[in-house]
Design a protein around this motif. Structure first.
Motif, short mmCIF file in Angstrom:
data_model
loop_
_atom_site.label_atom_id
_atom_site.label_comp_id
_atom_site.label_asym_id
_atom_site.label_seq_id
_atom_site.Cartn_x
_atom_site.Cartn_y
_atom_site.Cartn_z
N SER A 16 -21.42 -23.17 -27.42
CA SER A 16 -21.71 -21.69 -27.34
C SER A 16 -20.51 -21.04 -27.65
O SER A 16 -19.49 -21.55 -27.52
N PHE A 17 -20.72 -19.79 -28.14
CA PHE A 17 -19.51 -18.92 -28.50
C PHE A 17 -19.74 -17.70 -27.87
O PHE A 17 -20.86 -16.99 -28.01
N ASP A 18 -18.55 -16.98 -27.81
CA ASP A 18 -18.42 -15.53 -27.32
C ASP A 18 -18.34 -14.70 -28.68
O ASP A 18 -17.39 -14.60 -29.22
N GLU A 19 -19.50 -14.26 -29.35
CA GLU A 19 -19.52 -13.90 -30.66
C GLU A 19 -18.75 -12.39 -30.39
O GLU A 19 -17.90 -11.83 -31.52
N THR A 20 -18.78 -11.78 -29.47
CA THR A 20 -18.00 -10.44 -29.47
C THR A 20 -16.50 -10.65 -29.34
O THR A 20 -15.74 -9.95 -30.13
N MET A 21 -15.92 -11.61 -28.60
CA MET A 21 -14.69 -11.92 -28.54
C MET A 21 -14.31 -12.47 -29.87
O MET A 21 -13.06 -11.91 -30.62
N ILE A 22 -15.00 -13.21 -30.72
CA ILE A 22 -14.75 -13.66 -31.87
C ILE A 22 -14.73 -12.67 -32.99
O ILE A 22 -13.49 -12.37 -33.80
N GLY A 23 -15.67 -11.55 -32.85
CA GLY A 23 -15.51 -10.22 -33.66
C GLY A 23 -14.54 -9.66 -33.37
O GLY A 23 -13.59 -9.00 -34.46
N ALA B 2 -11.48 -8.82 -36.36
CA ALA B 2 -11.04 -7.52 -36.69
C ALA B 2 -9.54 -7.29 -36.45
O ALA B 2 -8.93 -6.32 -37.18
N SER B 3 -8.79 -7.83 -35.51
CA SER B 3 -7.67 -7.49 -35.13
C SER B 3 -6.70 -8.63 -35.71
O SER B 3 -5.33 -8.50 -35.96
N GLY B 4 -7.24 -9.42 -36.72
CA GLY B 4 -6.31 -10.48 -37.14
C GLY B 4 -5.48 -11.50 -36.40
O GLY B 4 -4.76 -12.00 -36.43
N ALA B 5 -6.11 -11.52 -35.07
CA ALA B 5 -5.33 -12.36 -33.89
C ALA B 5 -5.84 -13.82 -33.84
O ALA B 5 -5.69 -14.56 -33.02
N ILE B 6 -7.03 -14.19 -34.72
CA ILE B 6 -7.53 -15.38 -34.68
C ILE B 6 -7.01 -16.18 -35.94
O ILE B 6 -6.81 -15.65 -36.90
N ALA B 7 -6.43 -17.50 -35.40
CA ALA B 7 -5.65 -18.26 -36.48
C ALA B 7 -6.68 -18.91 -37.41
O ALA B 7 -7.76 -19.21 -37.09
#
Length: 402
Positions: A96-103, A107-112
């Motif tokens: 399961s995924f926290d889609e809000t956090m992923i989005g 958006a902020s470019g903080a996901i590697a």
């Protein structure tokens, strides 16, 4: 400027990646899921949850149940119903995924980039496992009578296009469960029946022709009992067999179709059945047909004494008349003190029979066998003579009578 025609849109690329995931052999798929969950990236992610598919059961103790690497799991009787137990948790895993956090991270470019790649892999695991679970549940319902009894006569014809419609109507999946995806998924997969018999999953998708084979085989076997009991005087003709099939199973087949299926089952006509011990009866205790490959020999053929039969496609001029409609006619009958070694020699071409090796080297040959601890040469001779009496000619690769 030269136009690049090799670029694919995201939808097409996603379908290709999913197809490759569905085609991945089970042991490699299991290992990739295990390695992914052991990685440091996996445990450091905050937007990820891990659980099991709804209603899925996983084997808790493999000490009494040791399936092969291609086994998805086993069917058990549970509370007067059927249930499926997956061999490994990797096959029942759901993320399961926290889609809000992923989005927000996107958006902020903080996901590697490595986390994005891992997210795609996790979604692929979800897709494959959900499709597998929906397929198993549909099969438990569609082929319930066969799965309970193990009787092939209880199978119902089930084209993959039909099971595809059932899944799409009953399950909520992130993809369309079309027949091509089901075909990729079930290839080389096996399951364990309630009685412990290992069954290829593809066996649960029988064609009408395969069911005709099962039914005609049952009629021929019952014919022998009726002859012994004196209830019928002579074996049934093809016309009588066609009438019985129509009466019992509402199956309308011509005499020519009956003859073709008889030849496929190595069953002689009524005149030969009345006069001879037919080859079909002589090989009733043989194993199921196995592909004549190195992996199949290592997994299924024991290093013990016995007799064996090799089948392979042959050219029209090499076939005997009785084999004319046979898809895989018998090309060789043999015996040995070590079945695995002898069949390996045939594969390598070191058995001294180059005619047979030409059939085996094509990769389409199949073998079945019977363990015979003593006097296996006498059993081989009996089989050879019975085959020759039944079909009128010896197998094409037997160069001399044993």
């Amino acid at each position: 400027m030269k136009k690049n025609n090799n670029k694919l849109d995201a939808v097409t690329l996603g379908k290709i990646v999913l197809a490759r995931c569905l085609s991945q052999p089970l042991r490699y798929y299991e290992r990739s899921v295990v390695e992914m969950e052991r990685s440091s990236h996996f445990h450091s992610i905050r937007w990820l949850g891990r659980g099991l598919l709804t209603g899925a059961n996983v084997e808790s103790d493999l000490s009494t149940h040791r399936p092969g690497p291609s086994s998805l799991g086993r069917i058990v009787h549970l509370d007067s119903d059927l249930s499926f137990i997956y061999r490994h948790v990797a096959f029942a895993r759901e993320y399961s995924f926290d889609e809000t956090m992923i989005g927000d991270l996107r958006a902020s470019g903080a996901i590697a980039d490595d986390q994005i790649a891992l997210l795609h892999r996790l979604r692929l695991v979800n897709s494959r496992n959900r499709l597998t679970h929906a397929l198993i549940n549909s099969l438990l319902c569609a082929q319930r009578d066969f799965l309970v009894t193990g009787d092939p006569l209880m199978l119902v014809p089930l084209p993959q296009a039909h099971i595809s419609r059932l899944i799409n109507e009953s399950a909520e999946l992130p993809m369309v469960a079309d027949a091509s995806r089901i075909s990729r998924l079930v290839r080389r997969l096996t399951i364990t029946m309630p009685d412990g018999v290992i069954l290829p999953l593809s066996r649960l998708f029988p064609s009408e022709r395969l069911l005709h084979c099962y039914r005609l085989d049952f009629l021929i076997k019952s014919e022998k009992q009726l002859l012994l009991a004196g209830e019928i005087e002579r074996p049934w003709t093809d016309a009588q067999l066609a009438g019985l099939l129509e009466q019992r199973y509402e199956t309308c087949l011509s005499r020519r179709s009956i003859a073709a299926i008889r030849h496929q089952l190595a069953v002689p006509d009524c005149r030969r059945r009345a006069a001879l011990t037919d080859y079909r009866a002589a090989t009733e205790e043989f194993s199921a047909l196995l592909p004549l490959t190195q992996s199949a020999l290592a997994a299924h053929i024991p290093p013990r004494a016995g007799v064996y039969e090799i089948r392979s496609p042959v050219t029209a001029e090499s076939r005997c008349p009785a084999d004319a409609a046979e898809r895989l006619p018998v090309v060789y009958i043999g015996s040995t003190c070590d079945l695995r070694k002898r069949l390996t020699d045939h594969l390598r071409g070191s058995s001294g029979n180059m005619t047979l090796h030409l059939h085996v080297a094509e990769g389409r040959a199949k073998v079945r066998f019977r363990i015979v601890e003593q006097h296996w040469r006498q059993v081989e001779r009996h089989l050879y003579l019975t085959y020759r009496e039944t079909f009128g000619v010896p197998p094409p690769c037997n160069r001399m009578s044993p």
